[in-house]
Write a protein that holds these residues in place. Structure first.
Motif, mmCIF file in Angstrom:
data_model
loop_
_atom_site.group_PDB
_atom_site.id
_atom_site.type_symbol
_atom_site.label_atom_id
_atom_site.label_comp_id
_atom_site.label_asym_id
_atom_site.label_seq_id
_atom_site.Cartn_x
_atom_site.Cartn_y
_atom_site.Cartn_z
ATOM 1 N N PHE A 267 0.824 -1.197 0.000
ATOM 2 C CA PHE A 267 0.000 0.000 0.000
ATOM 3 C C PHE A 267 0.862 1.252 0.000
ATOM 4 N N GLU A 268 0.272 2.346 -0.477
ATOM 5 C CA GLU A 268 0.980 3.619 -0.551
ATOM 6 C C GLU A 268 1.250 4.217 0.829
ATOM 7 N N ASP A 269 0.356 3.950 1.804
ATOM 8 C CA ASP A 269 0.541 4.475 3.151
ATOM 9 C C ASP A 269 0.187 3.403 4.165
ATOM 10 N N ASP A 270 0.334 3.734 5.440
ATOM 11 C CA ASP A 270 0.145 2.753 6.507
ATOM 12 C C ASP A 270 -1.316 2.533 6.878
ATOM 13 N N GLU A 271 -2.220 3.378 6.400
ATOM 14 C CA GLU A 271 -3.628 3.259 6.754
ATOM 15 C C GLU A 271 -4.508 3.247 5.499
ATOM 16 N N PRO A 272 -4.373 2.227 4.662
ATOM 17 C CA PRO A 272 -5.179 2.166 3.440
ATOM 18 C C PRO A 272 -6.641 1.936 3.769
ATOM 19 N N ASP B 71 -14.640 -26.417 3.427
ATOM 20 C CA ASP B 71 -15.605 -26.108 4.470
ATOM 21 C C ASP B 71 -14.895 -25.543 5.692
ATOM 22 N N GLY B 72 -15.464 -24.482 6.229
ATOM 23 C CA GLY B 72 -14.922 -23.887 7.446
ATOM 24 C C GLY B 72 -14.124 -22.625 7.230
ATOM 25 N N PHE B 73 -13.721 -22.340 5.988
ATOM 26 C CA PHE B 73 -12.903 -21.160 5.701
ATOM 27 C C PHE B 73 -13.697 -20.183 4.839
ATOM 28 N N ASP B 74 -14.088 -19.057 5.440
ATOM 29 C CA ASP B 74 -14.863 -18.038 4.742
ATOM 30 C C ASP B 74 -13.912 -16.973 4.220
ATOM 31 N N LEU B 75 -13.921 -16.750 2.910
ATOM 32 C CA LEU B 75 -12.901 -15.925 2.270
ATOM 33 C C LEU B 75 -13.312 -14.460 2.243
ATOM 34 N N LYS B 76 -12.483 -13.618 2.875
ATOM 35 C CA LYS B 76 -12.727 -12.184 2.974
ATOM 36 C C LYS B 76 -11.633 -11.428 2.221
ATOM 37 N N SER B 77 -11.765 -10.096 2.190
ATOM 38 C CA SER B 77 -10.707 -9.286 1.571
ATOM 39 C C SER B 77 -10.377 -8.121 2.498
ATOM 40 N N GLY B 78 -10.876 -6.920 2.227
ATOM 41 C CA GLY B 78 -10.571 -5.759 3.066
ATOM 42 C C GLY B 78 -9.240 -5.128 2.681
ATOM 43 N N PHE B 79 -9.115 -3.818 2.912
ATOM 44 C CA PHE B 79 -7.906 -3.111 2.491
ATOM 45 C C PHE B 79 -7.279 -2.305 3.629
ATOM 46 N N LYS B 80 -7.525 -2.726 4.872
ATOM 47 C CA LYS B 80 -7.020 -1.931 5.988
ATOM 48 C C LYS B 80 -5.629 -2.340 6.456
ATOM 49 N N ALA B 81 -5.190 -3.524 6.097
ATOM 50 C CA ALA B 81 -3.836 -3.980 6.420
ATOM 51 C C ALA B 81 -3.542 -3.967 7.910
ATOM 52 N N ASP B 82 -4.548 -4.135 8.737
ATOM 53 C CA ASP B 82 -4.313 -4.183 10.176
ATOM 54 C C ASP B 82 -5.000 -5.386 10.811
ATOM 55 N N SER B 83 -5.288 -6.386 10.008
ATOM 56 C CA SER B 83 -6.006 -7.557 10.488
ATOM 57 C C SER B 83 -5.063 -8.748 10.559
ATOM 58 N N GLU B 84 -5.435 -9.706 11.368
ATOM 59 C CA GLU B 84 -4.802 -11.010 11.281
ATOM 60 C C GLU B 84 -5.325 -11.710 10.026
#
Length: 447
Positions: A283-288, A376-389
């Motif tokens: 990402f361009e910065d630390d808080e996308p 089964d059991g793995f729900d696929l997400k995305s998100g662009f915050k770069a602060d998640s596990e």
């Protein structure tokens, strides 16, 4: 003139389709004693598990189910899509569906359609006699056509959707009560217009089933706290389907189907964080906050559910992957996805589908390069915050599945076999004797 006011000599075929969003066939078929109305349809006609589509996400599934074509033709790949040639994204609505819906074809033949609560149909179309848009509609006032429909539905306390925030609470009683109230009003509306309207095609969807599954499915599947409440809710669904069936004249063919299956959820997998940690995404910065914040050196990014795009030169504004390296880079990403394991040591991904194997049509320029179908059991997400596990848990304990999709047809001449979601629209058209070109659709009639 209502349905029952037709002249006795009118023997033109009619079809009623009732959608039960996200209901797995195994749930219904393994509890015939608790769901006798579904069992009766299977006994009198036919029923089976079918396959959903790639990706098995409601915003993509319902456009495909109602058109008979893949997302490359509908132009809708999921809850979020991207603009061509930019990093801008949007939420697809009804007007983004670029293929003819089954009710459009019905109306073009001079027949009449009543359409209620189908996801991704906002704003309501004016070329059908009656439409109430479903999931993604902002409110009932704007979702109902004509205006007298809204006035009637307001007397029922009709809701477009349940309140999903209630499902986030640890105690689920308020959510369960809201789900019952929502489906009660939906049934009353369906029954009213089935009897009130002079229709050739009635097309209505119960989406509350999907909501209940998201927050209670593991309770059902693994003997959790709310297992009995879950089954009691489905006993009501079964009762309502049976009562709607009884309200239909004998010459109406009933089809009941889901758009995908369901299974228990153990981990949410945040793939953009995984891509970042593995060096595919930066990402361009630390808080996308959005896709447009990705850096030039990015090689891939992800949208839900499990859709992966290469940052390709000439296609993306800041593309970094040369076109002549496309195949090699995509193969590398595919191999990395196939090798990924969860905290429990199990493989996250069942298989990875390449773009050209799943999508064909005029709108494949926004198609993902790869789609991961999870185990089964793995729900696929995305998100662009770069602060998640990468692997997390949340309030939802159920997730969509590609297989275990339900189809019931109240017609002994139907044969389901190895059908998939694309086969439903041509089956409806053949039942209504509406002509279509076989080459136009990805599915085939099941009659």
């Amino acid at each position: 003139m209502g349905l029952f006011d037709r002249l006795r000599g009118d023997d033109s075929p009619r079809v009623a389709f009732i959608g039960v969003d996200g209901v797995p066939y195994s749930l219904l078929s393994e509890h015939e004693d608790r769901f006798p109305n579904f069992a009766s349809i299977a006994d009198d006609g036919t029923a089976s598990e079918i396959s959903s589509i790639v990706p098995p996400e409601s915003s993509a599934c319902w456009p495909s189910l109602t058109t008979g074509v893949n997302p490359g033709e509908t132009g809708v790949y999921g809850f979020q899509d991207r603009e061509v040639g930019t990093y801008d994204t949007y939420v697809p609505m009804g007007r983004e569906v670029q293929a003819d819906r089954v009710w459009d074809r019905v109306q073009e033949e001079g027949l009449k359609a009543t359409v209620m609560n189908v996801p991704v149909t906002f704003p309501p179309q004016r070329n059908v006699q009656r439409m109430v848009s479903g999931f993604l509609s902002p409110d009932l006032e704007k979702a109902a056509y004509p205006d007298d429909v809204r006035d009637y539905l307001e007397t029922l306390d009709y809701r477009i959707d349940v309140n999903p925030k209630l499902g986030h609470e640890e105690k689920k009683e308020a959510f369960i009560e809201d789900a019952h109230e929502t489906i009660d009003a939906r049934f009353e509306a369906f029954e009213h217009y089935i009897e009130e309207d002079d229709w050739d095609l009635f097309f209505g969807v119960f989406m509350t089933t999907d909501r209940v599954n998201h927050f209670l499915f593991k309770d059902y599947e693994r003997d959790g706290q709310y297992k009995e409440e879950f089954l009691e809710f489905y006993e009501k669904v079964d009762d309502y389907v049976g009562r709607l069936r009884e309200a239909l004249p004998e010459d109406v063919t009933l089809i009941v189907a889901s758009d995908h299956g369901f299974t228990s959820l153990d981990y949410e997998v945040h793939f953009n964080e995984w891509l970042r940690e593995e060096g595919w995404l930066s990402f361009e910065d630390d808080e996308p906050e959005e896709l447009g914040d990705i850096a030039t050196e990015t090689k891939a990014y992800s949208f839900i559910p499990g859709r992966f795009y290469l940052n390709l030169e000439g296609r993306e504004p800041r593309g970094s992957v040369p076109e002549d390296e496309y195949d090699d880079v995509r193969d590398e990403l595919k191999a990395d996805l196939e090798a990924l394991e969860g905290p429990n040591g199990e493989k996250v991904v069942d298989r990875v589908v390449e773009k050209e194997a799943a999508f064909r049509g005029d709108h494949d320029d926004i198609a993902p390069d790869l789609v991961a179908i999870p185990n089964d059991g793995f729900d696929l997400k995305s998100g662009f915050k770069a602060d998640s596990e990468i692997f997390t848990t949340g309030p939802r304990n159920g997730m969509h599945s590609f297989d275990d999709t339900s189809l019931y047809i109240d017609d002994p001449d139907a044969s389901i076999g190895d059908a998939d979601l694309f086969d439903i629209a041509p089956t409806i058209l053949e039942l209504l004797e509406v002509e279509y070109s076989r080459s136009e659709l990805d599915g085939a009639s099941l009659l």
